[in-house]
Design an enzyme around this catalytic site. Sequence first.
Site, short mmCIF file in Angstrom:
data_model
loop_
_atom_site.label_atom_id
_atom_site.label_comp_id
_atom_site.label_asym_id
_atom_site.label_seq_id
_atom_site.Cartn_x
_atom_site.Cartn_y
_atom_site.Cartn_z
N LYS A 127 72.74 6.66 14.21
CA LYS A 127 71.71 7.19 15.12
C LYS A 127 71.52 8.69 14.88
O LYS A 127 70.40 9.17 14.70
CB LYS A 127 72.12 6.94 16.57
CG LYS A 127 71.14 7.45 17.56
CD LYS A 127 71.56 7.12 18.98
CE LYS A 127 70.87 8.06 19.93
NZ LYS A 127 71.71 8.47 21.03
N ASP A 146 68.05 4.50 21.02
CA ASP A 146 68.81 5.02 22.15
C ASP A 146 68.55 4.14 23.36
O ASP A 146 67.97 3.06 23.23
CB ASP A 146 68.44 6.50 22.41
CG ASP A 146 67.08 6.63 23.09
OD1 ASP A 146 66.32 5.63 23.12
OD2 ASP A 146 66.78 7.71 23.60
#
Length: 217
Positions: A127, A146
């Site tokens: 991420k 997210d």
Amino acid sequence: MPRETHHDKAERAKKIIAGLRKTYPDAHCELNYSSPLELLIATILSAQFTDKRVNIVTAELFKKYRTAADFADAELAELEEAIKSTGFYRNKAKNIQACCRKLVELHGGEVPRTMEELIQLGGVGRKTANVVLGNAFNINVGVVVDTHVTRLGNRLGLVKGTNAEKIEQELVKLVPQEHWTMFSHWLIWHGRRRCDARKPDCAACEIKALCPRIGVQ
Ligand code: SF4
């Protein structure tokens, strides 16, 4: 909504992209940064913490620590103190230092531009690497997943479940590569402004005609 083929879903995803793009023409990463290194550090700090509050902390932090070597050589206790209000600060300080030591050792203090190199740095997952590659370097190698992307992706019926890696794999099949970085921003902006976790404002939603509102009461 009747059962969709992959093709239908990809077509709907394109319309969702068009709708969100029109709604949020200025969408961007809401972390403040002036270099790839600052974005990398800010993203590590943003775990379990809001972008707004990270920006308050980094405004001071980046005056004191300007290079990867500054973070690598810092007194750990001082670094912890400087980021204390971001939560999980001990772990974050350790990760920042480990990451910056590898940046100095392996990359001359520069942030590398590939997923493979980034995820070998301490404390940097897929991420964080996607955030840095997409925003600091304009390289679309994946989709940042997210909490907002997870929630909206599910509500919009584009993905299923909460496993970030699986969600990313599903999204890259639906979203054209040129939009991978912006797609996250559009969903995050919509999640913050319209599609709230507890009280989504579906009546006023700009893409309601494209949304099956899965899981919304
Ligand atoms: S219609 Fe409701 S659930 Fe769907 S994206 Fe809009 S606000 Fe979210």
